[in-house]
Enzyme design. Structure first.
Site, PDB file in Angstrom:
ATOM      1  N   ASP A  25      -2.375  -9.469   4.731  1.00 13.83           N
ATOM      2  CA  ASP A  25      -3.945  -9.722   5.393  1.00 13.83           C
ATOM      3  C   ASP A  25      -4.985 -10.270   4.589  1.00 13.83           C
ATOM      4  O   ASP A  25      -5.876 -10.560   5.264  1.00 13.83           O
ATOM      5  CB  ASP A  25      -4.079  -8.411   6.094  1.00 13.83           C
ATOM      6  CG  ASP A  25      -3.098  -8.019   7.167  1.00 13.83           C
ATOM      7  OD1 ASP A  25      -2.767  -9.050   7.711  1.00 13.83           O
ATOM      8  OD2 ASP A  25      -2.466  -6.893   7.396  1.00 13.83           O
ATOM      9  N   GLY A  26      -4.829  -9.899   3.297  1.00 14.77           N
ATOM     10  CA  GLY A  26      -6.029 -10.604   2.521  1.00 14.77           C
ATOM     11  C   GLY A  26      -7.091  -9.656   2.243  1.00 14.77           C
ATOM     12  O   GLY A  26      -8.153 -10.216   2.025  1.00 14.77           O
ATOM     13  N   TRP A  27      -6.763  -8.374   2.575  1.00 14.69           N
ATOM     14  CA  TRP A  27      -7.968  -7.251   2.218  1.00 14.69           C
ATOM     15  C   TRP A  27      -7.380  -6.295   1.254  1.00 14.69           C
ATOM     16  O   TRP A  27      -8.427  -5.342   1.088  1.00 14.69           O
ATOM     17  CB  TRP A  27      -8.385  -6.802   3.614  1.00 14.69           C
ATOM     18  CG  TRP A  27      -7.206  -6.387   4.419  1.00 14.69           C
ATOM     19  CD1 TRP A  27      -6.124  -5.506   4.191  1.00 14.69           C
ATOM     20  CD2 TRP A  27      -7.292  -6.390   6.018  1.00 14.69           C
ATOM     21  NE1 TRP A  27      -5.426  -5.123   5.176  1.00 14.69           N
ATOM     22  CE2 TRP A  27      -6.144  -5.569   6.492  1.00 14.69           C
ATOM     23  CE3 TRP A  27      -7.916  -7.158   6.766  1.00 14.69           C
ATOM     24  CZ2 TRP A  27      -5.781  -5.461   7.855  1.00 14.69           C
ATOM     25  CZ3 TRP A  27      -7.553  -7.078   8.250  1.00 14.69           C
ATOM     26  CH2 TRP A  27      -6.430  -6.299   8.682  1.00 14.69           C
ATOM     27  N   ASP A  28      -6.353  -6.293   0.684  1.00 17.93           N
ATOM     28  CA  ASP A  28      -5.854  -5.151  -0.279  1.00 17.93           C
ATOM     29  C   ASP A  28      -5.600  -5.787  -1.437  1.00 17.93           C
ATOM     30  O   ASP A  28      -6.497  -5.978  -2.535  1.00 17.93           O
ATOM     31  CB  ASP A  28      -4.832  -4.357   0.247  1.00 17.93           C
ATOM     32  CG  ASP A  28      -4.985  -3.693   1.593  1.00 17.93           C
ATOM     33  OD1 ASP A  28      -6.163  -2.888   1.388  1.00 17.93           O
ATOM     34  OD2 ASP A  28      -4.431  -3.323   2.537  1.00 17.93           O
ATOM     35  N   ARG A  29      -4.584  -6.257  -1.702  1.00 17.16           N
ATOM     36  CA  ARG A  29      -4.248  -6.878  -3.149  1.00 17.16           C
ATOM     37  C   ARG A  29      -4.839  -8.153  -3.383  1.00 17.16           C
ATOM     38  O   ARG A  29      -5.354  -8.345  -4.424  1.00 17.16           O
ATOM     39  CB  ARG A  29      -2.763  -7.308  -3.050  1.00 17.16           C
ATOM     40  CG  ARG A  29      -1.904  -6.035  -3.071  1.00 17.16           C
ATOM     41  CD  ARG A  29      -0.389  -6.715  -3.027  1.00 17.16           C
ATOM     42  NE  ARG A  29      -0.254  -6.647  -1.308  1.00 17.16           N
ATOM     43  CZ  ARG A  29       1.245  -6.419  -0.793  1.00 17.16           C
ATOM     44  NH1 ARG A  29       2.142  -6.416  -1.602  1.00 17.16           N
ATOM     45  NH2 ARG A  29       1.293  -6.644   0.396  1.00 17.16           N
ATOM     46  N   CYS A  38      -2.329 -12.180   0.140  1.00 15.75           N
ATOM     47  CA  CYS A  38      -1.264 -11.294   0.245  1.00 15.75           C
ATOM     48  C   CYS A  38      -0.905 -11.418   1.816  1.00 15.75           C
ATOM     49  O   CYS A  38      -0.369 -12.602   2.051  1.00 15.75           O
ATOM     50  CB  CYS A  38      -1.523 -10.098  -0.369  1.00 15.75           C
ATOM     51  SG  CYS A  38      -3.043  -9.271   0.189  1.00 15.75           S
ATOM     52  N   LYS A  66      -9.977  -2.088   4.243  1.00 14.29           N
ATOM     53  CA  LYS A  66     -10.263  -1.420   5.496  1.00 14.29           C
ATOM     54  C   LYS A  66     -10.513   0.054   4.736  1.00 14.29           C
ATOM     55  O   LYS A  66      -9.657   1.103   4.866  1.00 14.29           O
ATOM     56  CB  LYS A  66      -8.908  -1.238   6.000  1.00 14.29           C
ATOM     57  CG  LYS A  66      -8.849  -2.708   6.806  1.00 14.29           C
ATOM     58  CD  LYS A  66      -7.777  -2.542   8.017  1.00 14.29           C
ATOM     59  CE  LYS A  66      -6.523  -2.082   7.797  1.00 14.29           C
ATOM     60  NZ  LYS A  66      -5.865  -2.004   8.875  1.00 14.29           N
ATOM     61  N   ILE A 123       0.737  -1.197  -0.145  1.00 16.41           N
ATOM     62  CA  ILE A 123      -0.192  -0.024  -0.003  1.00 16.41           C
ATOM     63  C   ILE A 123       1.057   1.346   0.015  1.00 16.41           C
ATOM     64  O   ILE A 123       0.404   2.468  -0.462  1.00 16.41           O
ATOM     65  CB  ILE A 123      -0.869   0.133   1.290  1.00 16.41           C
ATOM     66  CG1 ILE A 123      -0.330   0.000   2.592  1.00 16.41           C
ATOM     67  CG2 ILE A 123      -2.114  -1.211   1.122  1.00 16.41           C
ATOM     68  CD1 ILE A 123      -0.981   0.150   3.929  1.00 16.41           C
ATOM     69  N   ARG A 150      -8.074   3.160   4.695  1.00 16.12           N
ATOM     70  CA  ARG A 150      -7.384   3.335   3.514  1.00 16.12           C
ATOM     71  C   ARG A 150      -7.753   5.069   3.138  1.00 16.12           C
ATOM     72  O   ARG A 150      -6.997   5.685   2.363  1.00 16.12           O
ATOM     73  CB  ARG A 150      -7.797   2.663   2.335  1.00 16.12           C
ATOM     74  CG  ARG A 150      -7.350   0.762   2.848  1.00 16.12           C
ATOM     75  CD  ARG A 150      -5.985   0.949   2.583  1.00 16.12           C
ATOM     76  NE  ARG A 150      -5.182  -0.482   3.115  1.00 16.12           N
ATOM     77  CZ  ARG A 150      -4.666  -0.550   4.116  1.00 16.12           C
ATOM     78  NH1 ARG A 150      -4.455   0.281   5.076  1.00 16.12           N
ATOM     79  NH2 ARG A 150      -4.426  -2.165   4.323  1.00 16.12           N
TER      80      ARG A 150
END
Lengths: 736, 622
Positions: free
Chosen positions: B397-401, B395, B437, B334, B441
């Site tokens: 945490d598994g919440w962005d990419r 990735c 998030k 990020i 973000r």
């Protein structure tokens, strides 16, 4: 002579006969490589070299032709000899390779032949199963025939010569679709003067028989106040005896003129003054002349050629994945887009001078036959909607390129004299494409048309793109006729087929792909605020009624023709106010562009290009069409084009039915599909949705060319190693 | 005498030629150019115009103050105007007679407010406020030094732009807009999984996370392998970062391979293993009866994955996971994306870098990141669509990419998600419910502009979608305006859609009861967001070409504030709509003519291609 040899069941035999093509050499059991990463798609067949093209005739009929868009002169795997850029022969076992020039020896038997084409294609053949001697012979034949040393050895001469022999001397060659004026005659120029409403200009015939200049047309247009005798005297002072040529006149009377440099230093001032005075006199408002020195303002032909070579390297030659990371900066470094911008920007500035400052513009260039062609054409495309139609665009190319003496022979390098090569014509087509991209509804033609037109410069059959000047055609073909015992009669040289006779290359159905479904023709109604209106010409229209009217009367009601200064009139009216001093011009142009861009564009009026870095783009169809990794399967603009065409076709059909209804005709439904101007048509059995043969490279098929992607849509395959060598001869140390 | 004007350089003249260099600009043009194009138009919906002030106001929006200011327009210079501040927006109207400039900025887009100049500042317009926005622009206002007007404006703006720091509610909770459609009903997980054919013999729906006890950042409803018990899931959760266990995102309707998402395994420096996790992945692999290995796509660059071991994370090793093969997709984190977008802003705002546009663009690496994300998604889609194997994506945490990859792959694989409602469901499912998030973000209502948690991950996803829509102009039901509207309201705080970091937080705040959904706005006026070229196609997998040769900077979004970059409605689209209208008019006229003639002629069959016969097969399909 093997004329009309029926060597293929898959090729249109008629075409071969009609062209009287001669097969020079052939070899069987050749493998044409298709994919880079696998040989499973490779095709087996016969490789043939004729005096016109190289052909590859597959042993099995081609698998599954999902759409047919083909050139009638060329099979899917064919390459015209004039399109060949470089021939590389390779022997795997001996690890040798050699660039084959004409009349060269080859000391090894080639196992592979790679042909680099001028249209960015790379074609690769393997000779593993073929007779080594015949393979070698074919390679040598291709090298020999694709690099002729003399103009008269080009296929077009052979073809036209035979045509004359067979037809007993009449010039009935090719169709005479002649809506496109050639500007070979007095009357074509006269009509153009009338069309633009130019007063104060006349057709001049002093160059009849090319008595004055061999690089000017026989007829051209000059200020009425210049007498033939003066012109003859002045002509000696100009480079190439190229005196000022009128190109076009604005409805406000401002003229666009192109002219070579005056080489005679002593006479320079005087002659320049006389010419400018004459141009001023030809202006209804007696406005001043604005001179644009193109040599000082724009990149020169060598720079443009260098940019093009780099662009070609980047688009085809480099391994796809390796160029990805630095793609944008590499593209910038080619400077191609920068040059396209420079020409668009300069042309737009001249539009301002002509349109807003009411000044006549003189394009000055040393010889006046290179950069001038591009600028003169672009200015006219921007200013005059006529040149945005197909016929108009073709007449523009006749007028500003073919007749004005653009050296197609040298610039296209048909004869391997590489130092004169420069892609100015392509640059013009590219710049036109930028305008088309920005104003998609302002042009009658499509981007396919532009690409096909570019390809046609590489087919040695059409007289249009073969010569350095009209005089060269006459001279060379007369010599040729004499040597071949052809009776020319009254004709000035042989008549070659014209590229504008598109029926020689494409069927009527295929030609419909030239039409832009977005184009709003003058007669086509359009919707404004929900109601159908017909386009009407605006006050500023290109009718000649208000032309040449003194300024004070332009808004008046009186239209007494006597008030218009007669042509050739020597009486000068009082000079209007001088134009604003040059210092205010910056501001004026700024203001002009700002105002123009703040309003919606009138597609039947002036169009101006956006020239910022974000607006000028790479012409992907033209440059990427043979690169399989860059193709968007079932995507690209063509998919929207397809939908638009269907709708436009439907609207056309409805409008025909309506007309017939109104006319009271009872067989109203007989609006045959042949009337349609669309390539994609509505039909009862067509399934909705995108046809599966569409890709961003449509209609240029990748199948017959170098590679085919193995994973659809995923640019994972690597380019073959052989394609990395778009070599210059000197890099080949290990030959023989 | 003839005056010969010799050429002099007009260089750079044309570049600035189309730029309004002075203030005197036609009124409509100014307001068109300087208001956020799409926002301006959409905000008219459901807006009550206060006639006395002619300032738009939403139900629930209250006026706080107004002030006379000088707006320092980066394109046109200073413009005198009156600024109105409400609890939702900053609205500026020019006070100059020859300019109708209007600025309409939701306070939610404000990232930072700075004072410029001090009491001793000299020089014109040197004293005022500089406002940095989240949507690629800055606003500067000059104020009078006397009378505390700047202090007032600063305080009011700070208070309402950053309500969290002042214990004030975010505007979405005050918004009383009513729409005739309820956007909150668009996404119903049970229905969406049923559409995918779930549950089936191999996959079950579990309510183990009903109270967010298993994983507080996951949705309440999860789809897991039939053969994995709830106890198995609990054990697996201990080995996955933040308990984000592998769960199903999408299943291929025919070959039954699946896309599964999760966070990284907690391998750590010592290379810990977890038998339950290993077994669980094997169970997933077996669900499609393929003997092939399970493909794991770790979105990160290899080195980042290794570095994560230091903080207890890591990746699936070959020794531990025999039946899986792992690939890294090299997508950066990020922080890299945030810096990249900052560079994009540098080259496009306020002035577009002209002299070396392409190399400047390259140096931002923004398109390169887009390319990597798309390439990753293509690989996921290709695996699944070819039936080669099921795919697990994670990735850190598994919440962005991860959300980017799964949602883009699903968009490529499943044409349903390319419709307007389908896309809303996709965003609602893969992003909102799975705990991207958004609050962190984007920083909704938060004054900490330098927060390292902020990053344009969702914007990057929308950019990828736009790239796909450019390459496939007929494949999406929605148009560019739809995407831009989503991005505008990502920041605006007018709707509850993007508020908070996860479903559990949203539930606690009763977001669906107390706020309006963005989809209510869009779905109640769908026509505006429709792509006229859309051709509905089932079962077509879209593979964009993820090559720099085709990726473009999204000019209409990133450079939309610049009047030099003309924002015109797409001429091709416009012409198509015109033609549609023309066709309808012709059909209507034909029908009238037919009616008239059939009154005269008793036998209508004399006109074989009349509209009645023609229409069935000439009608263009949508």
């Amino acid at each position: 002579e093997v004329s009309g040899k029926d060597y293929s069941p898959t090729l249109d035999v008629y075409v071969i006969r009609n062209l009287r093509e001669i097969v020079v050499n052939e070899v069987s059991f050749v493998r044409k490589c298709i994919a880079t990463d696998t040989s499973q798609y490779d095709l087996w067949g016969k490789l043939i070299c004729s005096n016109f093209k190289i052909s590859f005739i597959t042993d099995d009929p081609m698998p599954l032709q999902r759409f047919h868009y083909r050139n009638l002169l060329l099979g899917e795997h064919d390459v015209p000899l004039t399109c060949i850029e470089q021939i590389v022969t390779v022997n795997d076992h001996k690890r040798k390779q050699k660039v084959l020039g004409p009349n060269q020896k080859l000391k090894f038997n080639p196992t592979e032949l790679i042909i680099y084409c001028k249209d960015f294609r790379i074609v690769r053949f393997r000779f593993d199963e073929s007779g080594p001697e015949s393979a070698k012979k074919v390679c040598l034949a291709i090298a020999h025939y694709s690099q002729p040393t003399d103009l008269q050895l080009l296929f077009a001469f052979e073809y036209v010569g035979k045509k004359y022999h067979n037809s007993g001397g009449s010039g009935a060659v090719g169709g005479s679709n002649q809506k496109t004026p050639f500007f070979e005659t007095y009357s074509d120029w006269d009509r153009e003067i009338k069309r633009t409403g130019a007063s104060g200009w006349r057709v001049c015939s002093i160059n009849e028989g090319y008595m004055i200049s061999t690089c000017l047309p026989e007829y051209f247009v000059v200020p009425s106040s210049l007498a033939d005798q003066d012109l003859k005297i002045f002509s000696h002072s100009f480079v190439g005896r190229r005196m000022p040529l009128w190109c076009w006149s604005h409805s406000n009377g401002s003229a666009l003129v192109r002219m070579a440099l005056i080489k005679d230093v002593l006479q320079q001032r005087k002659i320049d003054q006389r010419i400018c005075n004459a141009i001023t006199k030809s202006h209804p408002q007696r406005s001043d002349v604005y001179k644009s020195d193109l040599d000082k303002t724009l990149p020169n032909i060598q720079e443009i050629q260098a940019a093009f070579v780099k662009l070609k390297q980047l688009c085809v030659n480099e391994p796809f994945e390796e160029t990805e990371e630095k793609w944008l900066s590499s593209l910038e470094n080619t400077r191609w887009l920068e040059y396209v911008r420079a020409f668009l920007k300069h042309s737009a500035e001249l539009v301002y001078i002509l349109e807003s400052r009411h000044l006549s513009v003189v394009l000055q260039e040393e010889e006046g036959r290179d950069l001038s062609c591009i600028v003169a054409s672009l200015v006219q495309v921007m200013l005059d909607p006529h040149f945005r139609t197909i016929t108009g665009f073709q007449s523009l190319i006749q007028k500003e390129w073919v007749m004005a003496g653009y050296q197609f022979l040298d610039r296209c390098n048909h004869l391997k004299r590489s130092e004169k090569e420069s892609p100015l014509f392509l640059l013009f087509l590219d710049a036109t494409w930028q305008l088309l991209e920005q104003y998609p509804a302002a042009f009658e033609f499509s981007e396919t048309y532009l690409a096909v037109l570019y390809d046609s410069t590489r087919i040695s059959l059409f007289g249009t793109f073969l010569f350095n000047s009209p005089h060269q055609r006459v001279k060379q073909s007369t010599e040729f006729a004499i040597s071949k015992n052809i009776q020319l009669g009254d004709e000035k040289g042989l008549k070659f087929p014209s590229v504008w006779d598109w029926s020689l290359q494409f069927t009527a159905k295929d030609r419909t792909l030239f039409h832009n479904p977005l184009y709003i023709g003058k007669s086509t109604p359009c919707i404004q605020n929900g109601s159908v209106k017909s386009f009407k010409r605006t006050k500023k229209s290109y009718s000649s009624t208000l032309r040449g009217m003194p300024g004070s009367l332009r808004n008046g009601i009186i239209s007494d023709p006597d008030l218009v200064p007669r042509r050739n009139s020597l009486i000068l009216k009082a000079k209007p106010d001088p134009p604003p001093p040059p210092t205010s011009q910056d501001h004026g142009a700024e203001q002009y562009f700002r105002e123009w861009f703040s309003k919606p564009a009138d597609l039947h009026g002036v169009i101006l290009p956006h020239v910022s870095g974000t607006h000028v783009k790479l012409w992907k169809l033209c440059y990427f069409r043979w690169v399989p990794e860059a193709q968007i399967h079932l995507g690209g603009f063509i998919t929207a084009f397809h939908k638009l065409s269907l709708l436009a076709d439907e609207v056309d059909a409805l409008s025909r039915t309506l007309r017939q209804h109104r006319a009271g005709s009872l067989d109203a439904g007989h609006a045959g599909p042949d009337e349609s101007r669309m390539y994609f048509r509505v039909s009862a059995h067509a399934t909705p949705g995108t046809p599966d043969f569409l890709s961003s490279a449509f209609p240029f098929s990748p199948v017959g060319n170098l590679c085919r992607r193995s994973i659809s849509g995923t640019p994972l395959s690597k380019f073959l190693s052989g394609a990395k060598i778009w070599l210059s001869t000197e890099t080949l140390a290990n030959e023989d | 005498m003839v005056n010969i004007t010799v050429i002099f350089s007009l260089q750079s003249l044309f570049l600035v030629g189309c730029v309004p260099g002075c203030l005197k600009i036609c009124a409509n043009v100014m307001s068109f150019l300087l208001t956020p194009l799409f926002h301006f138009q959409t905000s008219r919906d459901g807006v009550n115009w206060d006639l006395s002030e002619a300032v738009p106001r939403l139900p629930g929006e209250t006026r706080i103050t107004d002030k006379e200011v000088i707006y320092i327009c980066p394109f046109n210079g200073p413009i005198k105007g009156r600024v109105y501040i409400t609890n939702y927006r900053l609205y500026l109207r020019s006070l100059e007679t020859d300019s109708a400039l209007i600025l309409d900025v939701p306070l939610g887009v404000i990232s930072r407010i700075e004072k410029m100049g001090g009491a001793t500042s000299r020089g014109e317009n040197s004293y005022g406020l500089d406002i940095t926005c989240k949507d690629m622009r800055n606003l500067r206002f000059a104020l009078k030094q006397e009378g505390h007007s700047r202090r007032d404006m600063f305080e009011i703006l700070t208070r309402y732009a950053f309500p969290l720091a002042h214990s004030l509610p975010i505007f979405a909770f005050l918004n009383e807009e009513k729409f005739n459609v309820d956007g909150w009903t668009v996404y119903n997980p049970v229905e969406e999984y049923r559409r995918q054919g779930l549950p089936n013999h191999h996959w079950r729906i579990t309510f183990i996370n009903k109270c967010y006890e298993l994983c507080d950042t996951y949705p309440a409803l999860l789809v897991v392998p039939y053969r994995a018990s709830d106890d198995d899931l609990r054990r697996v959760a201990t080995f996955r970062s933040r308990n984000r266990i592998p769960v199903l995102s999408w299943i291929h309707p025919e070959n039954k391979t699946v896309i599964v998402r999760c966070s990284q395994p907690l391998v750590g420096m010592s290379g810990k293993r977890n038998k339950d996790d290993e077994k669980y992945l094997d169970v997933i692999r077996e669900t499609n009866r393929q003997i092939s290995k399970l493909t794991i796509y770790d979105a990160r660059p290899n080195v980042n994955a290794v570095a994560n071991k230091a903080t207890g994370g890591g990746y699936e090793s070959d020794d531990a996971y025999h039946n899986a093969e792992l690939f890294f997709l090299d997508i950066h984190n990020i922080h890299v994306m945030r810096e990249s977008l900052k560079k994009v802003k540098d080259i496009v705002y306020p002035n577009v870098e002209e002299s070396h546009w392409l190399s400047s663009l390259e140096s931002t690496h923004w398109l390169e990141h887009i390319k990597l994300v798309l390439t990753g998604a293509i690989q996921v889609a290709d695996r699944v669509s070819s039936g080669k194997s099921s795919v697990l994506v994670h990735c850190s945490d598994g919440w962005d990419r991860t959300a980017q990859l799964t949602s883009l792959a699903m968009l490529m694989l499943d044409s349903f998600y390319r419709s307007i409602e389908g896309f809303e469901i996709l965003v609602q499912k893969e992003w909102i419910s799975f705990g991207h998030k958004f609050a962190s973000r984007i920083g909704h209502g938060d004054k900490n502009h330098a927060d390292a948690d902020r990053s344009p991950i969702f914007l990057q996803f929308i950019d990828c979608v736009w790239q796909m829509s450019k390459q496939f102009p007929t494949a999406f039901e929605f148009n560019e305006r739809f995407l831009i509207t989503i991005l505008d309201h990502l920041y605006s705080c007018r709707f509850g859609t993007f508020l908070y970091n996860c479903e559990s937080a949203r539930e606690k705040q009763k977001v669906t009861e107390r706020t309006v959904s963005l989809w209510s706005l869009i779905n109640s006026n769908k026509d505006k967001f429709k792509n006229p070229f859309y051709t509905k196609e089932i079962n077509r997998v879209l593979y964009p070409v993820a090559s720099m040769r085709h990726l473009e900077l999204w000019v209409n979004y990133y450079i939309r504030w610049n009047p030099r970059i003309k924002q015109q409605p797409n001429p091709v689209e416009q012409r198509y709509v015109e033609l549609l209208a023309l066709r309808d008019e012709y059909i209507q006229r034909l029908e009238e003519l037919q009616l008239a003639s059939s009154a005269k002629l008793p036998d209508p069959s004399t006109s074989p291609a009349g509209p009645s016969q023609m229409m069935p097969h000439v009608r263009t399909h949508f």
